[in-house]
Scaffold this motif. Structure first.
Motif, PDB file in Angstrom:
ATOM      1  N   TRP B 554       6.719  -9.678  -3.549  1.00  0.00           N
ATOM      2  CA  TRP B 554       7.945 -10.477  -3.512  1.00  0.00           C
ATOM      3  C   TRP B 554       9.199  -9.619  -3.376  1.00  0.00           C
ATOM      4  CZ3 TRP B 554       7.519 -14.957  -7.675  1.00  0.00           C
ATOM      5  CH2 TRP B 554       6.726 -15.982  -7.130  1.00  0.00           C
ATOM      6  N   VAL B 555       9.127  -8.388  -3.854  1.00  0.00           N
ATOM      7  CA  VAL B 555      10.359  -7.589  -3.870  1.00  0.00           C
ATOM      8  C   VAL B 555      10.328  -6.427  -2.865  1.00  0.00           C
ATOM      9  CG1 VAL B 555      11.088  -8.209  -6.193  1.00  0.00           C
ATOM     10  CG2 VAL B 555       9.479  -6.324  -5.900  1.00  0.00           C
ATOM     11  N   HIS B 556       9.202  -6.283  -2.173  1.00  0.00           N
ATOM     12  CA  HIS B 556       9.132  -5.226  -1.162  1.00  0.00           C
ATOM     13  C   HIS B 556       8.638  -5.814   0.163  1.00  0.00           C
ATOM     14  CE1 HIS B 556       9.675  -2.827  -4.677  1.00  0.00           C
ATOM     15  NE2 HIS B 556       8.446  -2.906  -5.089  1.00  0.00           N
ATOM     16  N   LYS B 562       4.410   0.419   2.259  1.00  0.00           N
ATOM     17  CA  LYS B 562       4.823   0.860   0.920  1.00  0.00           C
ATOM     18  C   LYS B 562       4.383  -0.146  -0.141  1.00  0.00           C
ATOM     19  CE  LYS B 562       8.659   4.021   1.567  1.00  0.00           C
ATOM     20  NZ  LYS B 562      10.113   4.183   1.511  1.00  0.00           N
ATOM     21  N   ALA B 563       4.454  -1.430   0.203  1.00  0.00           N
ATOM     22  CA  ALA B 563       4.030  -2.455  -0.760  1.00  0.00           C
ATOM     23  C   ALA B 563       2.538  -2.307  -1.046  1.00  0.00           C
ATOM     24  CB  ALA B 563       4.350  -3.842  -0.221  1.00  0.00           C
ATOM     25  N   LYS B 566       2.030   0.690  -3.219  1.00  0.00           N
ATOM     26  CA  LYS B 566       2.433   0.412  -4.605  1.00  0.00           C
ATOM     27  C   LYS B 566       1.375  -0.452  -5.300  1.00  0.00           C
ATOM     28  CE  LYS B 566       6.029  -1.492  -7.613  1.00  0.00           C
ATOM     29  NZ  LYS B 566       7.431  -1.896  -7.773  1.00  0.00           N
TER      30      LYS B 566
END
Lengths: 130, 1013
Positions: B554-556, B562-563, B566
């Protein structure tokens, strides 16, 4: 609110910022973290009354140690925000990442690699709000 | 005891309205052993409180404090939430009602909906967002607010165009356009009405130009403007040009205390405080120096510690202007010119950037209809009729009321009434407690402590919420490579019911003993997955969640690689932690089924009586020789209820009840133990003998006393008396004794004697109505008598305003004075003369008087010894401090100890009764559990490392650690709150917090930074 913030911030959940121990913070640096910050409730609003004030003291103590051993106290920080402050959460994540990027990798790390950030936060809704 | 028809009473309750009052009543009752059906006509619970930004007087974020309650209601096994539902009819009698209900279609099946939000993202329709008070838009497919419970979307078919997009994208197949209304009925033993109020619609006034001027907003709109989740994301802006205002005015009493435009004559009881709060918070939000001005008639900050809040606002520079508003006219492009008459009657005007109308409460038309359908009486203001001594009972037996349908009030008062209504219900239905409740039947837990970790990882796609951004198969395959992982899989919705069943099977088949779910947030979903573990006989602490949605996809969204990286990091961290998780035992301890009530006034007696009626035993400890307390000094209430016959019958009832042991001339001499198991020694009577009692709860009802004035010739001149003295004089007159007030030509009353000054900054809440009550009584005795009331603000809050209006109608003169120019009382032979400043004439006036009546403050009783014994906190003025001013108004922060009556703060008899019932309800719902689970994620001491240095003793915010007989620290798991402060302070590392042990925390960091150094 799905507000974007940098991917290098990773969250470690704790019941209260009062559980943050000096050892946890120092170990993170020993393991190679470039920066660590503690996100606690607003002062006066601690669910457990005073946990965030304890955390504040410990963060200050760790800052002092990091300065003395040459890692740099500015790599650790304490922030206070409420579960209703999603935008502030994202702003802090950006602010801290930016600061760490400017400082560059921790002297403990071999070389290169991307910035690593760790954040210790009580298990509240702050990160959900972002 | 069966009712008249001989049928056993039902153990289920219907609660109508799921705002903060309805939720509190439901929680109390569900925990007390009743099945609760909680209906609300809206798609979600939460009521008006969910729309507020901050709450007074603590400035807590409303959503932050209400959302744990929402979740608690949503999860409670014995609360059946019925959203989109209305009550059509009620048949039967107390104990056995049949309720007819109608559920309106939601078009989204709550059982299938996972609240992933895909439906909303594709919805092409825009509609007015009523949650944000029409300041922004929403889709036709919507959730009222992000924290809404039940967690699920709804389709607003009034605006839906039926395009079918949401149905297509819903992978859970939850969308049903053909959903229809359902009519059904329920059998319940009692009904609690908590439908709330609506806010007054100011558009009918020309004065305020609300419809034509965009920068004139209501106070509820302003709450949304201030809210971080509101239409402007918490940025202070005005609607017309989205500019930050530099000057804001609040206009009080819009739709209250006025009958010119068919509005309401009563006071709405909350607007003064919320206006002050909004002004203070707006100043905090503003970037520049925001000018705030509140235009008011009387500043009614009458609640606990409200006056200090008002004083602080003045120090913050909020301007308070006593005035009447004439009009709001446009000025320039979008500014606003306020014209008003000040206290001297002079017309003035000032320009503001924005005006907030402090709109009042009123009972909505639909609620009035509901009242008619349920056959309960409403008063002329449309509020439910209640008896002052039975403040939560409606005119129909078995139907209770709480919150703003009972009268305008703030959140803590609503919460108290809700618990009070629950207490009434619980006493009515106690024979049927636990007869209709559901309980979890769990298999015995498998001991995995000797097994090596075998971890199962379940990665969730969350429809496309996660899978659309994060490469879920890659994360899944990555998880397979991690240590101790024996099983991985990914699911479309890991939280769906069929997935739970399959997960259980897999866990059993593969001998998995630690579960990791990589999905959304533990805040909403941890309980569900823990339940899945419990269902198959695994300890619930063997579960860990990686939040790859809220903290990742939701935030990347903009960087999929990268998401995904992570997500892998987060899964690696969780797996590392999972390997170290330990099963934790929770022990059950018995709860003593009795309560100790301290204080035998109206509050203490009602609390003890209700506990006994609920089926628990009560020990009532009174210091004095007789029960009755301060109520013995009050003849009747302002609404004409005779107090003494009531107190007499209450005493008789308390003494006759077999479940109550009454101890007069008694005092607590020692107190020890913990929630559920207290041991108290009481010195009984003059014999100096001590009796020991074991009990599960304590209720503190130690009362208050009237201030004995040092000022205004009190004690020096016979004509000077307090309101309580006047009550006595009036009573003696009835008996034909002493000074006859009927012969007085003039009586002058002085308000705020010993209140709202430097020595005691608190408002005593009840003295304005005492003065008006006695003034009306004197007028009745002798209509020719002149009565002057010298006041600072007439705080006739709520429906008391009617008596203030009546007093003015009868010619009682009200004249305002300031703290820096107090009235002067002098002896004038047998009589008195009073000099005061008249604010209209702008000069001092001197009047002879036969009597001067001082409205003396209500002060806390002396409880020094008790407070130390119970270790419960008091404020600087000796009143006890509740756990939370808003949502836990009768609980102490130490569990098992409760508070009621004037020991909490000054209050009316009806309010004391409500609060005492509330305390009994809270105590009863604790006792009803019979056993208590302790342990789990709490701190424990390693004796061999403890040096008894007292650091833990001093650092614990709850005073739990004690140095025991072995001279080491001991932490009682029943009392530990699990914050971990002592753990991190202990210099010897002798304390660990289960589930958050040092290695369990550092291993996560270590896993994250693997290979960094």
């Amino acid at each position: 609110m799905r507000l974007s913030y940098p991917t290098n911030v990773k969250i470690v959940k704790l019941p209260c910022s009062g559980r943050v121990d000096v050892v946890h913070l120092l170990k993170a640096f020993e393991d190679g973290a470039d920066g660590v910050y503690v996100a606690g409730c607003l002062e006066g609003d601690c669910h457990y009354q005073v946990g965030n004030l304890r955390a504040k003291k410990r963060v200050a103590y760790v800052k002092d140690i990091l300065d003395k051993i040459g890692i740099g106290g500015e790599r650790v920080a304490m922030y206070n925000l409420s579960a209703g402050q999603g935008p502030r959460f994202a702003e802090i994540a950006r602010e801290m990442s930016e600061k760490i990027k400017q400082l560059g990798p921790t002297p403990l790390r071999k070389s290169g690699g991307s910035a690593k950030g760790v954040k210790l936060t009580p298990g509240t809704t702050k990160e959900e709000a972002a | 005891m069966a009712n008249s028809s001989g049928k056993k009473k039902k153990g289920a309750v219907l609660v109508v309205g799921a705002g903060v009052a309805g939720m509190q009543a439901s929680l109390d009752l569900a925990s007390s052993g009743y099945l609760v059906h909680l209906v609300d006509k809206s798609p979600t619970i939460g009521g008006i409180m969910s729309q507020l930004d901050k709450t007074f007087p603590t400035n807590d974020c409303a959503m932050c404090i209400i959302s744990p309650k929402l979740v608690e209601v949503g999860r409670h096994l014995n609360i059946n939430i019925l959203p989109n539902t209305e009550v059509e009819g009620l048949e039967g009698e107390a104990g056995n009602f049949q309720v007819a209900l109608k559920s309106h279609p939601r078009y989204i099946d709550l059982k299938a909906c996972t609240a992933c939000g895909q439906c909303r993202q594709v919805c092409p329709v825009t509609a007015v967002n009523e949650f944000n008070q029409a300041l922004d838009l929403r889709e036709a497919t919507y959730m009222r607010y992000p924290q809404a419970i039940p967690r699920g979307f709804t389709i607003d078919r009034n605006v839906c165009i039926g395009c079918g997009l949401c149905e297509k994208v819903c992978l859970a197949e939850a969308v049903h356009y053909d959903d229809t209304a359902k009519e059904f009925s329920l059998d319940v033993g009692a009904v609690i009405l908590a439908p709330g109020n609506e806010i007054f619609d100011p558009s009918k006034f020309d004065t305020y130009n609300y419809l034509n001027l965009p920068n004139v907003v209501t106070s509820l709109e302003f709450e949304r403007i201030l809210s971080a989740s509101g239409p402007y994301r918490g940025h202070l802006m005005r609607p017309y040009d989205r500019e930050e205002p530099a000057k804001i005015a609040w206009l009080q009493c819009v739709g209250s205390r006025n009958i010119n435009a068919c509005d309401n004559s009563y006071c709405s009881a909350v607007c003064c405080m919320y206006a002050i709060k909004e002004a203070v918070i707006a100043k905090e939000h503003a970037h520049g120096n925001l000018d705030t001005a509140i235009f008011y008639m009387d500043m009614r900050t009458y609640g606990k510690e409200f006056e200090q809040y008002y004083n602080r606002a003045k120090e913050h520079g909020v301007r308070f202007i006593r005035s009447r508003i004439h009009s709001i006219e446009p000025e320039g492009e979008c500014d606003l010119r306020l014209t008003y008459a000040d206290e001297q009657g002079q017309q003035k005007s000032e320009v503001f950037d924005m005006v907030v109308l402090s709109v009042g409460f009123e009972v909505g038309k639909e609620t009035v209809e509901l009242g008619k359908r349920l056959n309960i009486d409403l008063n002329r203001h449309k509020f439910a009729v209640t008896d002052g001594f039975k403040p939560v009972e409606t005119s129909r037996p078995g139907v209770y009321v709480c919150g703003t349908l009972q009268g305008p009030k703030d959140i803590p008062q609503s919460v108290m009434e809700a618990s009070g209504a629950a207490a009434g219900t619980s006493a009515l239905l106690s024979e049927s407690r636990w007869t209709e409740t559901r309980s979890l039947q769990l298999p015995p837990q498998r001991d995995v402590s000797k097994e090596p970790p075998r971890i199962g990882v379940f990665v969730c796609n969350c429809g496309i919420n996660i899978g659309g951004i994060v490469d879920v198969p890659a994360v899944r395959e990555y998880a397979r490579t991690l240590p101790y992982v024996v099983h991985v899989e990914d699911n479309l919705f890991t939280c769906s019911q069929d997935t739970q069943v399959r997960m259980g099977q897999v866990i059993k088949e593969k001998g998995i003993n630690r579960m990791v779910v990589a999905a959304c947030t533990p805040l909403t979903h941890e309980p569900l997955f823990r339940e899945t573990l419990l269902d198959i006989g695994l300890n619930k602490y063997l579960f860990e969640m990686a939040n790859i949605r809220n903290q990742d996809s939701w935030v990347h969204m903009k960087d999929r690689q990268k998401a995904t990286d992570k997500a892998k990091d987060l899964v690696r961290m969780s797996v590392a932690r999972a390997a170290l998780l330990q099963q934790l035992e929770e022990q059950k301890i018995q709860i003593q089924q009795s309560g100790l009530v301290i204080g035998g006034g109206i509050a203490g007696m009602n609390a003890a009586l209700n506990l006994a009626q609920q089926g628990f035993s009560a020990i009532l400890v009174e210091k004095g020789t007789e029960l009755g307390g301060l109520a013995r000094c009050v003849t009747h209430t302002i609404d004409g209820m005779e107090v003494q016959p009531y107190v007499d019958s209450l005493i008789a009832e308390v003494k006759a009840h077999p479940g109550i042991k009454v101890l007069t001339e008694s005092e607590v001499t020692s107190f020890k133990g913990y929630k559920g198991n207290f041991t108290t020694k009481v010195r009984v009577g003059s014999s100096l003998e001590e009796e020991t009692f074991e009990h599960g709860v304590v209720i503190v009802a130690t009362g208050a006393k009237e201030y004995r004035p040092k000022e205004f010739l009190y004690g020096e001149h016979d004509g000077v008396m307090t309101q309580m003295d006047l009550d006595e004089v009036l009573r003696q007159r009835g008996a034909g004794n002493g000074n006859d007030p009927a012969k007085w030509n003039r009586a002058i009353m002085i308000q705020c004697v010993g209140s709202r000054n430097e020595e005691n900054p608190n408002c005593s809440r009840i003295c304005c109505q005492s003065a008006v009550k006695h003034a009306l009584e004197l007028k009745k005795l002798n209509p020719a008598m002149d009565i002057v009331i010298l006041y600072r603000d007439m705080r006739m809050y709520g429906l008391l305003e009617d008596y203030y209006t009546e007093a003015r109608r009868q010619g009682i003169i009200f004249s305002r004075f300031d703290l820096d120019d107090l009235p002067k009382v002098e002896s004038n032979g047998a009589g008195l003369k009073v000099t005061f400043h008249d604010h209209v004439l702008q000069r001092h006036i001197q009047m002879p008087a036969d009597a001067v009546v001082l409205s003396a403050a209500t002060l806390a009783a002396n409880t020094d010894q008790l407070a130390t014994q119970l270790k419960v906190p008091r404020n600087a003025y000796g009143f006890f401090i509740e756990a939370h001013a808003k949502l836990r108004p009768v609980d102490f922060s130490s569990e098992g100890i409760y508070l009621c009556g004037t020991a909490h703060s000054p209050k009316l008899i009806s309010e004391s009764i409500t609060q005492s019932l509330a305390a009994a309800s809270r105590a009863g719902s604790f006792l009803a559990g019979k056993t208590l689970s302790v342990g789990g994620a709490v701190a424990h001491v390693d004796k061999s490392h403890c040096a008894a240095c007292l650091v833990c003793v001093m650092s614990c915010p709850y005073g739990v650690p004690k140095i025991n007989d072995e001279n080491v620290s001991e932490i009682n798991p029943a009392l530990c709150q699990g914050c971990g402060v002592c753990v991190s302070e202990c210099p010897a590392k002798a304390i660990q917090l289960s589930h958050f042990e040092d290695d369990q925390i550092t291993v996560e960091v270590h896993a994250l930074l693997e290979g960094a150094v």
